[in-house]
Design a protein around this motif. Structure first.
Motif, PDB file in Angstrom:
ATOM      1  N   ASN A  79      87.962  22.759  32.826  1.00 21.30           N
ATOM      2  CA  ASN A  79      89.362  22.410  32.568  1.00 21.30           C
ATOM      3  C   ASN A  79      90.339  23.080  33.525  1.00 21.30           C
ATOM      4  O   ASN A  79      91.539  23.072  33.278  1.00 21.30           O
ATOM      5  CB  ASN A  79      89.738  22.714  31.111  1.00 21.30           C
ATOM      6  CG  ASN A  79      89.604  24.172  30.749  1.00 21.30           C
ATOM      7  OD1 ASN A  79      89.235  24.986  31.580  1.00 21.30           O
ATOM      8  ND2 ASN A  79      89.881  24.497  29.504  1.00 21.30           N
ATOM      9  N   LYS A 116      80.381  28.277  26.503  1.00 23.60           N
ATOM     10  CA  LYS A 116      81.671  28.489  27.165  1.00 23.60           C
ATOM     11  C   LYS A 116      82.059  27.381  28.136  1.00 23.60           C
ATOM     12  O   LYS A 116      83.225  27.297  28.519  1.00 23.60           O
ATOM     13  CB  LYS A 116      81.665  29.836  27.890  1.00 23.60           C
ATOM     14  CG  LYS A 116      81.513  30.999  26.929  1.00 23.60           C
ATOM     15  CD  LYS A 116      81.497  32.317  27.627  1.00 23.60           C
ATOM     16  CE  LYS A 116      81.328  33.424  26.589  1.00 23.60           C
ATOM     17  NZ  LYS A 116      81.245  34.741  27.191  1.00 23.60           N
ATOM     18  N   THR A 119      81.847  22.783  26.311  1.00 24.87           N
ATOM     19  CA  THR A 119      82.640  22.759  25.082  1.00 24.87           C
ATOM     20  C   THR A 119      84.007  22.147  25.385  1.00 24.87           C
ATOM     21  O   THR A 119      84.406  22.039  26.557  1.00 24.87           O
ATOM     22  CB  THR A 119      82.875  24.186  24.537  1.00 24.87           C
ATOM     23  OG1 THR A 119      83.631  24.925  25.519  1.00 24.87           O
ATOM     24  CG2 THR A 119      81.570  24.906  24.239  1.00 24.87           C
ATOM     25  N   LYS A 120      84.708  21.795  24.337  1.00 22.24           N
ATOM     26  CA  LYS A 120      86.065  21.262  24.517  1.00 22.24           C
ATOM     27  C   LYS A 120      86.955  22.326  25.178  1.00 22.24           C
ATOM     28  O   LYS A 120      87.705  22.034  26.103  1.00 22.24           O
ATOM     29  CB  LYS A 120      86.637  20.834  23.167  1.00 22.24           C
ATOM     30  CG  LYS A 120      87.965  20.147  23.267  1.00 22.24           C
ATOM     31  CD  LYS A 120      88.416  19.623  21.918  1.00 22.24           C
ATOM     32  CE  LYS A 120      89.734  18.883  22.069  1.00 22.24           C
ATOM     33  NZ  LYS A 120      90.173  18.289  20.796  1.00 22.24           N
ATOM     34  N   LYS A 121      86.854  23.557  24.707  1.00 26.09           N
ATOM     35  CA  LYS A 121      87.648  24.650  25.281  1.00 26.09           C
ATOM     36  C   LYS A 121      87.298  24.883  26.757  1.00 26.09           C
ATOM     37  O   LYS A 121      88.156  25.218  27.564  1.00 26.09           O
ATOM     38  CB  LYS A 121      87.436  25.939  24.481  1.00 26.09           C
ATOM     39  CG  LYS A 121      88.317  27.075  24.923  1.00 26.09           C
ATOM     40  CD  LYS A 121      88.131  28.298  24.049  1.00 26.09           C
ATOM     41  CE  LYS A 121      89.025  29.423  24.541  1.00 26.09           C
ATOM     42  NZ  LYS A 121      88.864  30.646  23.739  1.00 26.09           N
TER      43      LYS A 121
END
Length: 158
Positions: A79, A116, A119-121
């Motif tokens: 992200n 970590k 994942t979405k995060k």
């Protein structure tokens, strides 16, 4: 393509990848002392060649990098838009420190990727195939969790 003394085999992408627009790819690099500085730099060069051949972009492939020994160091996540280009990913790997640890804990590297990064995060996207590339020179430490147990928990298709 795989080449050995007897034949050449061309590998094709698994079914979930046929219509993929991009991928979420994690590169896990073993940075233990047994790898050694020359081999580690050679490995980074190999990873750079792979990265340079990809279409890394906001809507295409996203990459995340980590190196591991006894502990895992995550260099970036999916992200982080700063790494949505081939040039940025190339620079991250090329300029990453050549830090070495003493013991190989493959289980910790796989768990870090799973918990970590995939994942979405961590920025992993639901609509693209997930790929994990692990580069190591040997066996995990005897005090590691069994790899069968660790691999079974991965959020990737095998």
């Amino acid at each position: 393509m795989i080449r050995n003394d007897y034949s050449i085999c061309f590998l094709t992408a698994p079914t979930p990848c046929k219509k993929a627009v991009g991928f979420d790819i994690v590169f896990l690099l073993d940075s233990t002392e047994s790898v050694g500085l020359d081999n580690y730099r050679f490995l980074k060069g190999f990873v750079l060649q792979i990265v340079n051949a990809m279409d890394i972009s906001p809507r295409g492939t996203h990459v995340a990098f980590a190196h591991f020994a006894k502990y895992v160091t995550i260099l970036n996540t999916f992200n982080d838009p700063a790494y949505y280009s081939n040039e940025a990913a190339h620079n991250l790997i090329e300029n990453s420190p050549d830090d070495f640890g003493s013991k190989t804990f493959i289980d910790r590297a796989l768990e870090a990727a799973n918990d970590k990064l995939f994942t979405k995060k961590g920025g992993s996207r639901a609509h693209v195939p997930k790929v994990l590339l692990l580069f190591t020179d040997g066996k995990t430490n005897p005090s590691s969790k069994p790899l069968e147990e660790t691999v079974r928990k991965l959020k990737v298709v095998m």
